[in-house]
Scaffold this motif. Structure first.
Motif, PDB file in Angstrom:
ATOM      1  N   ILE A 243      45.539 -16.396 -66.483  1.00 49.41           N
ATOM      2  CA  ILE A 243      46.166 -15.984 -65.228  1.00 49.41           C
ATOM      3  C   ILE A 243      47.676 -16.021 -65.406  1.00 49.41           C
ATOM      4  O   ILE A 243      48.250 -17.075 -65.685  1.00 49.41           O
ATOM      5  N   ASP A 244      48.287 -14.870 -65.231  1.00 50.37           N
ATOM      6  CA  ASP A 244      49.751 -14.777 -65.275  1.00 50.37           C
ATOM      7  C   ASP A 244      50.169 -14.102 -63.968  1.00 50.37           C
ATOM      8  O   ASP A 244      50.450 -12.905 -63.926  1.00 50.37           O
ATOM      9  N   ALA A 245      50.164 -14.904 -62.897  1.00 46.09           N
ATOM     10  CA  ALA A 245      50.335 -14.358 -61.551  1.00 46.09           C
ATOM     11  C   ALA A 245      51.388 -15.155 -60.796  1.00 46.09           C
ATOM     12  O   ALA A 245      51.080 -15.956 -59.909  1.00 46.09           O
ATOM     13  N   PRO A 246      52.653 -14.967 -61.136  1.00 49.42           N
ATOM     14  CA  PRO A 246      53.709 -15.807 -60.564  1.00 49.42           C
ATOM     15  C   PRO A 246      53.937 -15.627 -59.080  1.00 49.42           C
ATOM     16  O   PRO A 246      54.628 -16.433 -58.483  1.00 49.42           O
ATOM     17  N   ASN A 247      53.359 -14.605 -58.466  1.00 52.53           N
ATOM     18  CA  ASN A 247      53.551 -14.394 -57.026  1.00 52.53           C
ATOM     19  C   ASN A 247      52.304 -14.698 -56.213  1.00 52.53           C
ATOM     20  O   ASN A 247      52.229 -14.311 -55.053  1.00 52.53           O
ATOM     21  N   SER A 248      51.320 -15.356 -56.809  1.00 50.37           N
ATOM     22  CA  SER A 248      50.051 -15.508 -56.101  1.00 50.37           C
ATOM     23  C   SER A 248      49.560 -16.947 -56.045  1.00 50.37           C
ATOM     24  O   SER A 248      49.775 -17.737 -56.952  1.00 50.37           O
ATOM     25  N   HIS A 249      48.883 -17.223 -54.955  1.00 47.70           N
ATOM     26  CA  HIS A 249      48.117 -18.449 -54.762  1.00 47.70           C
ATOM     27  C   HIS A 249      46.684 -18.085 -55.146  1.00 47.70           C
ATOM     28  O   HIS A 249      46.005 -17.375 -54.419  1.00 47.70           O
ATOM     29  N   VAL A 250      46.238 -18.550 -56.304  1.00 47.17           N
ATOM     30  CA  VAL A 250      44.981 -18.085 -56.885  1.00 47.17           C
ATOM     31  C   VAL A 250      43.887 -19.126 -56.700  1.00 47.17           C
ATOM     32  O   VAL A 250      44.062 -20.302 -57.040  1.00 47.17           O
ATOM     33  N   THR A 251      42.748 -18.696 -56.170  1.00 52.06           N
ATOM     34  CA  THR A 251      41.564 -19.545 -56.053  1.00 52.06           C
ATOM     35  C   THR A 251      40.504 -19.013 -57.014  1.00 52.06           C
ATOM     36  O   THR A 251      40.154 -17.833 -56.964  1.00 52.06           O
ATOM     37  N   LEU A 252      40.006 -19.878 -57.883  1.00 52.68           N
ATOM     38  CA  LEU A 252      38.974 -19.495 -58.839  1.00 52.68           C
ATOM     39  C   LEU A 252      37.610 -19.776 -58.244  1.00 52.68           C
ATOM     40  O   LEU A 252      37.257 -20.930 -57.991  1.00 52.68           O
ATOM     41  N   ASN A 253      36.843 -18.731 -58.015  1.00 51.18           N
ATOM     42  CA  ASN A 253      35.474 -18.901 -57.543  1.00 51.18           C
ATOM     43  C   ASN A 253      34.515 -18.413 -58.619  1.00 51.18           C
ATOM     44  O   ASN A 253      34.922 -18.045 -59.712  1.00 51.18           O
ATOM     45  N   GLY A 254      33.233 -18.413 -58.291  1.00 47.13           N
ATOM     46  CA  GLY A 254      32.237 -18.061 -59.288  1.00 47.13           C
ATOM     47  C   GLY A 254      31.377 -19.272 -59.550  1.00 47.13           C
ATOM     48  O   GLY A 254      30.880 -19.907 -58.628  1.00 47.13           O
ATOM     49  N   GLN A 255      31.208 -19.635 -60.807  1.00 47.89           N
ATOM     50  CA  GLN A 255      30.408 -20.808 -61.153  1.00 47.89           C
ATOM     51  C   GLN A 255      31.135 -21.669 -62.181  1.00 47.89           C
ATOM     52  O   GLN A 255      31.834 -22.602 -61.835  1.00 47.89           O
ATOM     53  N   ASN A 256      31.002 -21.305 -63.432  1.00 49.51           N
ATOM     54  CA  ASN A 256      31.597 -22.084 -64.506  1.00 49.51           C
ATOM     55  C   ASN A 256      32.553 -21.219 -65.316  1.00 49.51           C
ATOM     56  O   ASN A 256      32.352 -20.016 -65.470  1.00 49.51           O
ATOM     57  N   TYR A 257      33.587 -21.869 -65.845  1.00 50.52           N
ATOM     58  CA  TYR A 257      34.534 -21.200 -66.722  1.00 50.52           C
ATOM     59  C   TYR A 257      34.631 -22.011 -68.001  1.00 50.52           C
ATOM     60  O   TYR A 257      34.801 -23.230 -67.949  1.00 50.52           O
ATOM     61  N   SER A 258      34.540 -21.336 -69.123  1.00 47.85           N
ATOM     62  CA  SER A 258      34.665 -22.075 -70.384  1.00 47.85           C
ATOM     63  C   SER A 258      36.109 -22.456 -70.641  1.00 47.85           C
ATOM     64  O   SER A 258      36.384 -23.544 -71.146  1.00 47.85           O
ATOM     65  N   ALA A 259      37.051 -21.566 -70.286  1.00 45.56           N
ATOM     66  CA  ALA A 259      38.462 -21.863 -70.509  1.00 45.56           C
ATOM     67  C   ALA A 259      39.309 -21.056 -69.535  1.00 45.56           C
ATOM     68  O   ALA A 259      39.041 -19.881 -69.297  1.00 45.56           O
ATOM     69  N   VAL A 260      40.320 -21.713 -68.971  1.00 46.02           N
ATOM     70  CA  VAL A 260      41.265 -21.044 -68.082  1.00 46.02           C
ATOM     71  C   VAL A 260      42.665 -21.457 -68.505  1.00 46.02           C
ATOM     72  O   VAL A 260      42.944 -22.647 -68.677  1.00 46.02           O
ATOM     73  N   ILE A 261      43.536 -20.467 -68.698  1.00 45.57           N
ATOM     74  CA  ILE A 261      44.953 -20.710 -68.942  1.00 45.57           C
ATOM     75  C   ILE A 261      45.707 -20.069 -67.792  1.00 45.57           C
ATOM     76  O   ILE A 261      45.508 -18.887 -67.489  1.00 45.57           O
ATOM     77  N   ALA A 262      46.560 -20.846 -67.105  1.00 45.99           N
ATOM     78  CA  ALA A 262      47.148 -20.335 -65.866  1.00 45.99           C
ATOM     79  C   ALA A 262      48.647 -20.550 -65.796  1.00 45.99           C
ATOM     80  O   ALA A 262      49.164 -21.592 -66.191  1.00 45.99           O
ATOM     81  N   SER A 263      49.322 -19.539 -65.263  1.00 45.77           N
ATOM     82  CA  SER A 263      50.735 -19.620 -64.914  1.00 45.77           C
ATOM     83  C   SER A 263      50.877 -18.977 -63.546  1.00 45.77           C
ATOM     84  O   SER A 263      50.655 -17.775 -63.392  1.00 45.77           O
ATOM     85  N   THR A 264      51.213 -19.788 -62.526  1.00 45.13           N
ATOM     86  CA  THR A 264      51.313 -19.268 -61.163  1.00 45.13           C
ATOM     87  C   THR A 264      52.663 -19.554 -60.534  1.00 45.13           C
ATOM     88  O   THR A 264      52.791 -19.582 -59.314  1.00 45.13           O
ATOM     89  N   SER A 265      53.668 -19.780 -61.357  1.00 45.64           N
ATOM     90  CA  SER A 265      55.022 -20.030 -60.862  1.00 45.64           C
ATOM     91  C   SER A 265      55.002 -21.164 -59.843  1.00 45.64           C
ATOM     92  O   SER A 265      54.375 -22.184 -60.074  1.00 45.64           O
ATOM     93  N   GLY A 266      55.685 -20.993 -58.703  1.00 50.69           N
ATOM     94  CA  GLY A 266      55.745 -22.068 -57.717  1.00 50.69           C
ATOM     95  C   GLY A 266      54.544 -22.113 -56.812  1.00 50.69           C
ATOM     96  O   GLY A 266      54.441 -22.961 -55.940  1.00 50.69           O
ATOM     97  N   THR A 267      53.621 -21.172 -56.981  1.00 53.84           N
ATOM     98  CA  THR A 267      52.420 -21.166 -56.158  1.00 53.84           C
ATOM     99  C   THR A 267      51.329 -21.986 -56.828  1.00 53.84           C
ATOM    100  O   THR A 267      51.569 -22.667 -57.813  1.00 53.84           O
ATOM    101  N   THR A 268      50.116 -21.909 -56.318  1.00 54.23           N
ATOM    102  CA  THR A 268      49.107 -22.888 -56.708  1.00 54.23           C
ATOM    103  C   THR A 268      47.836 -22.227 -57.214  1.00 54.23           C
ATOM    104  O   THR A 268      47.367 -21.241 -56.653  1.00 54.23           O
TER     105      THR A 268
END
Length: 371
Positions: free
Chosen positions: A58-83
């Motif tokens: 996730i490279d989403a510096p302008n977004s508040h991102v919620t991860l839904n679904g079930q399971n994730y093997s790996a997540v790498i995230a950059s959301t700037s000042g958001t969450t």
């Protein structure tokens, strides 16, 4: 970084307010989803649903991102000042935060954050010890970790004002030239308290002025400590109201707005006081005082102490006078309770003038005293 090949998913929606939900198909083996923005993408909430076992960058510096679904093997995230939010029920085997905010309400098995990363962590529940050991170095200001009975860790905004205010707030203005401090917010008053915990002479000789009404109901209070008999601090409420004062202790002395103090206090209303777990030397305004009290009204207070010296305004008035002070519609529980004062030093000499207690219930647990 990731050794997987990337499938790019670029956000192009223009609405800054609507929650956007994106359901991503399963990525082929060896591939990961790469969620990013187009240039000029507005700040908004994004809800990402990906199939089980997905890898997501996730490279989403302008977004508040919620991860839904079930399971994730790996997540790498950059959301700037958001969450980035990991909701309850979501499991991530390995989560790496490069930048931005993080909330965990689901399960993260491994958390990775570089030591110098620009990351802030807020509300989290049920963290393992190993995940908490990483997270605790990136807590947002005012947030603290507490361990639960099952050994897990929660992260939440502190229940205490002085832990919430860790940098000088706008509501605290100190002028060294005039030796005045002007306070206009709960955070400003909490900053005053925070700075007196380790040095009760920190503001010796200053006049503290309350410039606005203050509601302290959002968190528990820690008593202000002022001890400079040779160069007393003065607190002038300037007719304002401090409301919803809450203190809790465990057989604690001086559990009051002001603790053990040598200072002069005047000119405000204290409306709505709840004090539990006090031992002795406790009043709504001040626990143990060397100094004068003037033009103070306490209303709707419920104060409980287990020992002696429990008063509507002051627990132990060691020296000084009391003028135009009143306690109304309150209950004082403890040893030697008094409507105004729990106990006072009879040899110090003092004058109480035009003071009253009206509709005040005194519940004595050991002796009668005070006034």
């Amino acid at each position: 970084g990731s050794t997987k090949k990337l499938i790019e998913f670029k956000l192009t929606q223009t609405s800054p307010t609507d929650l956007k939900q994106f359901e991503l198909p399963a990525a082929p083996d060896g591939y990961a989803w790469h969620i990013t923005h187009e240039d000029g993408y507005p700040t908004q909430n994004v809800d990402v649903v990906a199939p089980a076992a997905s890898s997501v960058i996730i490279d989403a510096p302008n977004s508040h991102v919620t991860l839904n679904g079930q399971n994730y093997s790996a997540v790498i995230a950059s959301t700037s000042g958001t969450t980035l939010v990991v909701p309850e029920g979501i499991v991530i085997d390995k989560l790496e935060i490069l930048k931005g905010g993080l909330e965990i309400h689901g399960t993260v098995n491994v958390l990775k954050i570089a030591e110098d990363a620009d990351v802030v962590i807020r509300d989290c529940e049920g963290l393992s010890q190993t995940v908490y050991d990483v997270a605790k170095n990136f807590l947002a200001p005012g947030y603290v970790g507490t361990q639960t009975t099952d050994g897990k860790w929660n992260i939440a905004l502190s229940d205490y004002w002085i832990e919430r205010v860790v940098v000088e707030p706008d509501g605290f203005v100190k002028d060294d030239a005039s030796k005045t401090i002007r306070i206009s917010t709960p955070e400003g008053l909490a900053w005053l308290s925070r700075n007196t915990q380790t040095n009760n002479k920190y503001f010796a000789g200053y006049t503290v002025l309350l410039n606005d009404d203050i509601d302290l109901g959002a968190a528990y209070w820690t008593p202000i400590k002022m001890w400079s008999p040779e160069n007393k601090t003065s607190f002038d409420g300037q007719g304002h109201t401090i409301s919803n004062l809450k203190l809790k202790g465990s057989s604690t002395n001086d559990l009051s707005l002001f603790g053990s103090c040598a200072m002069n206090i005047k000119n405000f209303i204290l409306d709505g006081v709840t004090i539990t777990g006090a031992n002795g030397y406790t009043g709504a305004v001040v626990g143990h005082l060397y100094g004068d009290l003037e033009k103070i009204t306490v209303k709707n207070a419920n104060i409980t102490g287990s020992y002696w010296g429990i008063g509507g305004i002051v627990g132990f008035h060691n020296s000084g006078n009391m003028t135009d002070c009143h306690v109304i519609d309150s209950r004082i529980n403890g040893g030697c309770p008094g409507g105004l004062t729990g106990v006072y030093n009879e040899t110090a000499g003092r004058v109480y003038s035009n003071c009253s207690a009206e509709n005040v219930i005194l519940h004595d647990t050991s002796c009668w005293g005070g006034s």
